[in-house]
Design a protein around this motif. Structure first.
Motif, short mmCIF file in Angstrom:
data_model
loop_
_atom_site.label_atom_id
_atom_site.label_comp_id
_atom_site.label_asym_id
_atom_site.label_seq_id
_atom_site.Cartn_x
_atom_site.Cartn_y
_atom_site.Cartn_z
N GLY A 120 70.66 7.51 -65.65
CA GLY A 120 71.39 8.46 -66.45
C GLY A 120 70.56 8.57 -67.89
N PHE A 121 70.13 7.40 -68.36
CA PHE A 121 69.17 7.38 -69.33
C PHE A 121 68.05 8.19 -69.25
CE2 PHE A 121 71.57 3.28 -70.56
CZ PHE A 121 71.71 3.55 -71.75
N ALA A 122 67.24 7.97 -67.92
CA ALA A 122 66.23 8.56 -67.65
C ALA A 122 66.42 10.57 -67.57
CB ALA A 122 65.66 8.39 -66.43
N LEU A 123 67.53 10.98 -67.18
CA LEU A 123 67.80 12.10 -67.12
C LEU A 123 68.00 12.72 -68.38
CD1 LEU A 123 69.69 12.42 -63.69
CD2 LEU A 123 67.26 12.96 -64.16
N ALA A 124 68.88 12.13 -69.20
CA ALA A 124 69.05 12.41 -70.81
C ALA A 124 67.75 12.70 -71.31
CB ALA A 124 70.04 11.42 -71.45
N ALA A 125 66.96 11.80 -71.35
CA ALA A 125 65.50 11.92 -72.05
C ALA A 125 64.76 13.07 -71.33
CB ALA A 125 64.73 10.47 -71.74
N VAL A 126 64.90 13.33 -70.10
CA VAL A 126 64.35 14.53 -69.42
C VAL A 126 64.77 15.79 -70.12
CG1 VAL A 126 64.19 15.87 -67.33
CG2 VAL A 126 63.62 13.51 -67.48
N ALA A 127 66.58 15.98 -70.07
CA ALA A 127 67.02 16.86 -70.83
C ALA A 127 66.51 16.93 -72.27
CB ALA A 127 68.27 16.89 -70.63
N LEU A 128 66.65 16.06 -73.02
CA LEU A 128 66.26 16.27 -74.49
C LEU A 128 64.54 16.55 -74.45
CD1 LEU A 128 67.95 13.30 -75.96
CD2 LEU A 128 67.98 15.50 -76.50
N ALA A 129 63.83 16.12 -73.71
CA ALA A 129 62.20 16.34 -73.88
C ALA A 129 62.07 17.98 -73.38
CB ALA A 129 61.50 15.63 -72.78
N VAL A 130 62.70 18.46 -72.54
CA VAL A 130 62.90 20.15 -72.37
C VAL A 130 63.25 20.62 -73.52
CG1 VAL A 130 63.88 21.91 -70.94
CG2 VAL A 130 63.31 19.81 -69.75
N VAL A 131 64.62 20.49 -74.19
CA VAL A 131 65.09 20.82 -75.60
C VAL A 131 63.93 20.82 -76.55
CG1 VAL A 131 66.49 20.77 -77.21
CG2 VAL A 131 67.42 20.60 -74.82
N ILE A 132 63.45 19.76 -76.82
CA ILE A 132 62.20 19.61 -77.63
C ILE A 132 61.00 20.71 -77.60
CG2 ILE A 132 60.60 17.96 -78.61
CD1 ILE A 132 62.74 15.79 -78.16
N VAL A 133 60.53 20.82 -76.32
CA VAL A 133 59.40 21.81 -75.89
C VAL A 133 60.00 23.02 -76.42
CG1 VAL A 133 58.04 22.64 -74.12
CG2 VAL A 133 58.30 20.14 -74.25
N PHE A 134 61.14 23.38 -75.93
CA PHE A 134 61.65 24.90 -76.20
C PHE A 134 61.80 25.28 -77.73
CE2 PHE A 134 62.90 24.99 -71.73
CZ PHE A 134 61.99 26.23 -71.25
N ALA A 135 62.42 24.22 -78.36
CA ALA A 135 62.61 24.44 -79.78
C ALA A 135 61.22 24.17 -80.61
CB ALA A 135 63.63 23.01 -80.34
N ALA A 136 60.47 23.46 -80.12
CA ALA A 136 58.98 23.42 -80.87
C ALA A 136 58.16 24.55 -80.52
CB ALA A 136 58.28 22.07 -80.40
N SER A 137 58.37 25.27 -79.58
CA SER A 137 57.69 26.43 -78.94
C SER A 137 58.25 27.68 -79.45
CB SER A 137 57.54 26.61 -77.59
OG SER A 137 56.79 25.34 -77.05
N LEU A 138 59.72 27.70 -79.69
CA LEU A 138 60.37 29.05 -80.02
C LEU A 138 59.66 29.97 -81.17
CD1 LEU A 138 62.73 30.62 -78.70
CD2 LEU A 138 64.10 29.53 -80.43
#
Length: 119
Positions: free
Chosen positions: A88-106
């Motif tokens: 659960g913690f790991a998948l939450a970190a994966v989801a947040l990492a994806v959001v961070i990549v998109f937010a930083a790249s947008l």
């Protein structure tokens, strides 16, 4: 509606929120360890420092957030695959990492591909 400054401000807000949330996730994740300080220094401190840099409008904060998000994503996938108790913690970190990549790249993507429309 497609004002670049509004898009940049929203992306920055999402990026800062995601970084702080990721740091809080890592603090909660490793709180049960006997000595969580090493994990907190390695995993929780970098997103806090990057959020601070983004809040202070440092130009490289978004870039380094996206670079480190690739590490956080890989770590989360590895843990989710190998340790079911922490999935659960790991998948939450994966989801947040994806959001961070998109937010930083947008903002960069919008600047590159969001040129003036003719018509």
């Amino acid at each position: 509606m497609n004002d670049p400054t509004v898009l940049r401000a929203r992306a920055r807000g999402v990026l800062l929120f995601s970084l702080v949330t990721l740091a809080a996730l890592y603090v909660a994740w490793f709180a049960g360890d006997a000595t969580p300080w090493a994990e907190w220094l390695v995993f929780a401190l970098p997103p806090v420092l990057l959020a601070l840099g983004g809040w202070r409008r440092r130009r490289t904060a978004g870039f380094w957030s996206a670079v480190l998000a690739l590490f956080w994503f890989s770590h989360g996938v590895m843990v989710a695959w190998s340790r079911p108790a922490e999935r659960g913690f790991a998948l939450a970190a994966v989801a947040l990492a994806v959001v961070i990549v998109f937010a930083a790249s947008l903002p960069g993507l919008q600047a590159r591909f969001g040129g003036k429309r003719k018509g």
